[in-house]
Design an enzyme around this catalytic site. Structure first.
Site, short mmCIF file in Angstrom:
data_model
loop_
_atom_site.label_atom_id
_atom_site.label_comp_id
_atom_site.label_asym_id
_atom_site.label_seq_id
_atom_site.Cartn_x
_atom_site.Cartn_y
_atom_site.Cartn_z
N GLU A 292 77.66 17.71 -107.24
CA GLU A 292 77.30 16.52 -108.01
C GLU A 292 76.83 16.88 -109.42
O GLU A 292 75.92 17.69 -109.58
CB GLU A 292 76.18 15.76 -107.29
CG GLU A 292 75.65 14.57 -108.06
CD GLU A 292 74.63 13.74 -107.28
OE1 GLU A 292 73.90 14.32 -106.45
OE2 GLU A 292 74.57 12.53 -107.50
N ASP B 13 41.42 4.37 -98.23
CA ASP B 13 41.27 4.47 -99.69
C ASP B 13 42.39 5.27 -100.35
O ASP B 13 42.31 5.62 -101.52
CB ASP B 13 39.92 5.15 -100.03
CG ASP B 13 38.77 4.30 -99.56
OD1 ASP B 13 38.90 3.06 -99.57
OD2 ASP B 13 37.74 4.87 -99.16
N ARG C 262 78.74 19.14 -100.92
CA ARG C 262 78.81 18.14 -101.98
C ARG C 262 78.53 18.86 -103.30
O ARG C 262 77.72 19.79 -103.35
CB ARG C 262 77.78 17.01 -101.75
CG ARG C 262 77.85 15.92 -102.81
CD ARG C 262 77.11 14.62 -102.43
NE ARG C 262 75.69 14.79 -102.20
CZ ARG C 262 75.10 14.81 -101.03
NH1 ARG C 262 75.83 14.66 -99.93
NH2 ARG C 262 73.80 14.98 -100.91
N ASP D 180 70.23 13.95 -111.26
CA ASP D 180 70.71 13.90 -109.87
C ASP D 180 71.79 14.97 -109.70
O ASP D 180 72.94 14.74 -110.07
CB ASP D 180 71.25 12.49 -109.61
CG ASP D 180 71.68 12.28 -108.16
OD1 ASP D 180 71.41 13.16 -107.33
OD2 ASP D 180 72.29 11.23 -107.87
N ASP E 13 70.36 18.66 -102.87
CA ASP E 13 70.52 17.48 -103.73
C ASP E 13 69.12 17.14 -104.21
O ASP E 13 68.30 16.62 -103.44
CB ASP E 13 71.14 16.33 -102.91
CG ASP E 13 71.44 15.10 -103.76
OD1 ASP E 13 70.95 15.01 -104.90
OD2 ASP E 13 72.15 14.21 -103.26
N GLU F 77 80.29 12.98 -107.64
CA GLU F 77 79.77 13.75 -106.51
C GLU F 77 80.62 13.66 -105.24
O GLU F 77 80.17 13.12 -104.23
CB GLU F 77 78.33 13.31 -106.20
CG GLU F 77 78.13 11.80 -106.07
CD GLU F 77 76.70 11.45 -105.67
OE1 GLU F 77 76.21 12.04 -104.70
OE2 GLU F 77 76.09 10.59 -106.33
N TYR G 151 82.33 16.54 -95.24
CA TYR G 151 81.35 16.76 -94.18
C TYR G 151 82.12 16.77 -92.87
O TYR G 151 82.64 15.73 -92.44
CB TYR G 151 80.30 15.63 -94.18
CG TYR G 151 79.82 15.30 -95.59
CD1 TYR G 151 78.73 15.97 -96.14
CD2 TYR G 151 80.49 14.36 -96.38
CE1 TYR G 151 78.31 15.70 -97.45
CE2 TYR G 151 80.08 14.08 -97.68
CZ TYR G 151 79.00 14.75 -98.21
OH TYR G 151 78.60 14.48 -99.49
N HIS H 240 71.72 11.75 -95.76
CA HIS H 240 70.37 11.54 -96.32
C HIS H 240 69.34 12.42 -95.62
O HIS H 240 68.19 11.99 -95.42
CB HIS H 240 69.99 10.06 -96.26
CG HIS H 240 70.81 9.22 -97.19
ND1 HIS H 240 70.97 7.87 -97.05
CD2 HIS H 240 71.54 9.54 -98.28
CE1 HIS H 240 71.76 7.39 -98.00
NE2 HIS H 240 72.13 8.41 -98.76
N HIS I 210 70.03 5.57 -108.37
CA HIS I 210 71.20 4.67 -108.20
C HIS I 210 70.92 3.53 -109.16
O HIS I 210 70.25 2.56 -108.80
CB HIS I 210 71.32 4.19 -106.76
CG HIS I 210 71.75 5.28 -105.83
ND1 HIS I 210 72.06 5.07 -104.52
CD2 HIS I 210 71.94 6.61 -106.03
CE1 HIS I 210 72.41 6.22 -103.95
NE2 HIS I 210 72.34 7.17 -104.86
N HIS J 246 81.67 8.62 -98.57
CA HIS J 246 80.97 7.87 -99.62
C HIS J 246 81.85 7.79 -100.85
O HIS J 246 82.90 8.42 -100.93
CB HIS J 246 79.61 8.52 -99.94
CG HIS J 246 79.68 9.96 -100.31
ND1 HIS J 246 80.14 10.40 -101.53
CD2 HIS J 246 79.36 11.09 -99.62
CE1 HIS J 246 80.06 11.71 -101.57
NE2 HIS J 246 79.61 12.16 -100.42
N HIS K 163 77.70 6.97 -108.81
CA HIS K 163 76.95 5.73 -109.11
C HIS K 163 76.42 5.82 -110.53
O HIS K 163 76.34 6.92 -111.11
CB HIS K 163 75.80 5.59 -108.10
CG HIS K 163 74.98 6.86 -107.94
ND1 HIS K 163 73.98 7.23 -108.81
CD2 HIS K 163 75.06 7.88 -107.03
CE1 HIS K 163 73.47 8.40 -108.43
NE2 HIS K 163 74.12 8.82 -107.36
N1 GLY Z 1 70.57 11.83 -104.61
C1 GLY Z 1 71.17 10.63 -104.20
C2 GLY Z 1 72.60 10.61 -104.54
O1 GLY Z 1 73.17 11.62 -104.85
O2 GLY Z 1 73.21 9.58 -104.60
MN MN Z 2 73.93 10.81 -106.69
MN MN Z 3 72.26 13.35 -105.50
#
Ligand code: GLY
Ligand code: MN
Ligand code: MN
Length: 439
Positions: free
Chosen positions: A405, A36, A403, A268, A257, A381, A385, A240, A358, A347, A351
């Site tokens: 951001e 439930d 990082r 973000d 983050d 961002e 690393y 992640h 995203h 990366h 975004h």
């Molecule tokens: N928190 C996900 C990113 O920074 O893209």
């Molecule tokens: Mn982000």
């Molecule tokens: Mn982020």
């Protein structure tokens, strides 16, 4: 968000869909966790963007030019027992009265009613391939119309994705949307400040996460925009990382983050700071490099500049800096061409940001990076690393993940940073942490 905002969006959508055509978009569904117990419900962003309707089991239909009304909402009928167990729901009357639908019908009758609405339409716009139930139902409705072709009805001959229309609309933020994004950004910035103040060795990553979420909720924002990453030491090298289970140690950095959601709009933010409140020399050198890359990227943000320039600026600063620190060796131009920086900065710069963290919207148009325009919101961002087991670099750099951001709005003349409420220079972070109040 006012109803008038949703109405404006529906009007814009219908202009683009055009008379003779029809558009459909379904709500998110409740997903069962066990027996439930359900997972928390989060409305589909496209559906919410057009309806402001926050219930599952609903389907919005748009028929430009339909005399009896252009906006039809299929939803759950009001059920007293359901209201007692599960709480309020709008019902058919609420759908027209409170959500400005021109017409409403029970979702249980959708198979009987919708094929009639599809008759003699040319083109059906819908989120193609996103919800297999809707994909399947649509084909069944069309099959049903075809089976009646001798009575003179014509089935739609074209199916099209609604996403290019809708996502282009969502990419440009209105004043009302920016108000929500600014609020999410401010509350998130305060939560990061709080985390810097409450951080000390011996606490666990999840306890810092609790401080952040506590702040979001106390400020009236119940939902997170995505699972928070609270990563001490080498955990920050896992992009992640969401286990958030380890004990914090002096001498380590902490990467957070985390972002709140305000009425379906995300913030973000990432900050990285020393658990002890004071950067070591090696940490400060790497941190300053990421910060310089971030400044260089942000400086690129203005109208008519292609989206990739910010990324390219960050890559140049990073590569030069890594050579200067002896982490990369060789000619900067060649290292950039050979993408050697990708071992440590794997990366892209950021975004789109909006209802989804995203967010939707194309990054390329006709295979070219698209140009920034006022009203677009994005993150900047950059990160570095250095894996713990990276034998090609001196030991002092290993296991460090950083990082930084921020959320940035493209304005008519340049940019506005939405997330200035949390410090990011080394001096400002150390000053804030020296005054910390404890957690
Ligand atoms: N928190 C996900 C990113 O920074 O893209
Ligand atoms: Mn982000
Ligand atoms: Mn982020």
């Amino acid at each position: 968000m006012k109803q008038s905002e949703f109405k404006k969006r529906r009007k814009q959508l219908m202009q683009r869909v055009g008379k003779g055509n029809i558009a459909l978009i379904g709500s998110a569904s409740v997903r069962t966790r066990n027996r439930d117990v359900d997972y928390p419900f989060r409305q589909d962003s496209d559906f919410y963007y057009l309806t402001g309707f926050n219930e599952p089991d609903a389907l919005a239909v748009f028929i430009p030019g339909r005399e009896q009304g252009e906006y039809i909402l299929f939803c759950r009928e009001f059920d007293e027992k359901k209201a007692l167990w599960e709480g309020a729901h709008a019902g058919l009357e609420g759908a027209t009265k409170h959500y400005a639908a021109d017409d409403s019908f029970p979702i249980d009758d959708v198979d009987d009613i919708l094929s009639g609405m599809l008759e003699n339409k040319n083109k059906v716009y819908y989120p193609m391939g996103r919800d297999s139930d809707l994909d399947h139902s649509l084909l069944e409705w069309i099959k049903h119309i075809r089976s009646q072709s001798r009575s003179g009805v014509i089935a739609p001959g074209e199916l099209a994705s609604i996403e290019p229309i809708l996502h282009e609309m969502r990419l440009f933020k209105s004043a009302a949307e920016l108000e929500l994004m600014r609020h999410a950004a401010n509350v998130t910035a305060q939560a990061h400040v709080r985390a810097m103040q409450s951080c000390h060795a011996g606490r666990y990553e999840y306890q810092i996460e609790a401080d952040i979420v506590h702040h979001f909720m106390q400020a009236g924002l119940r939902a997170v925009a995505y699972p928070s990453i609270v990563a001490g030491g080498k955990n920050a090298c896992t992009l992640h990382y969401t286990d958030n289970k380890d004990k914090l140690k002096n001498g380590d950095l902490l990467l957070i983050d985390a972002g709140a959601e305000c009425d379906h709009y995300a913030a973000d933010i990432t900050r990285t700071f020393p658990v002890s409140g004071k950067f070591t020399t090696a940490q400060a050198q790497l941190y300053q490099l990421v910060l310089d890359a971030q400044f260089a990227a942000i400086e690129q943000i203005k109208p008519n500049v292609p989206w990739n320039l910010a990324h390219d600026a960050s890559v140049e600063v990073m590569t030069k800096g890594l050579v200067k620190l002896g982490i990369l060796k060789g000619n900067v131009k060649k290292l950039i061409k050979d993408e050697k920086y990708k071992q440590f900065y794997m990366h892209r710069i950021g975004h789109w940001l909006g209802m989804d963290v995203h967010d939707v919207g194309d990054y390329k148009l006709n295979q070219e990076w698209r140009k920034l325009q006022p009203g677009m919101a994005l993150t900047i961002e950059p990160g570095l690393y250095i894996p713990e087991n990276c034998k090609t670099v001196e030991e002092k750099w290993r296991g460090i993940g950083i990082r930084i951001e921020d959320d940035v709005l493209v304005t008519k003349t340049g940019y506005e940073i939405l997330t200035t409420g949390v410090p990011k220079t080394i001096a400002d972070i150390e000053a804030l942490m020296a005054r910390k109040t404890g957690g």
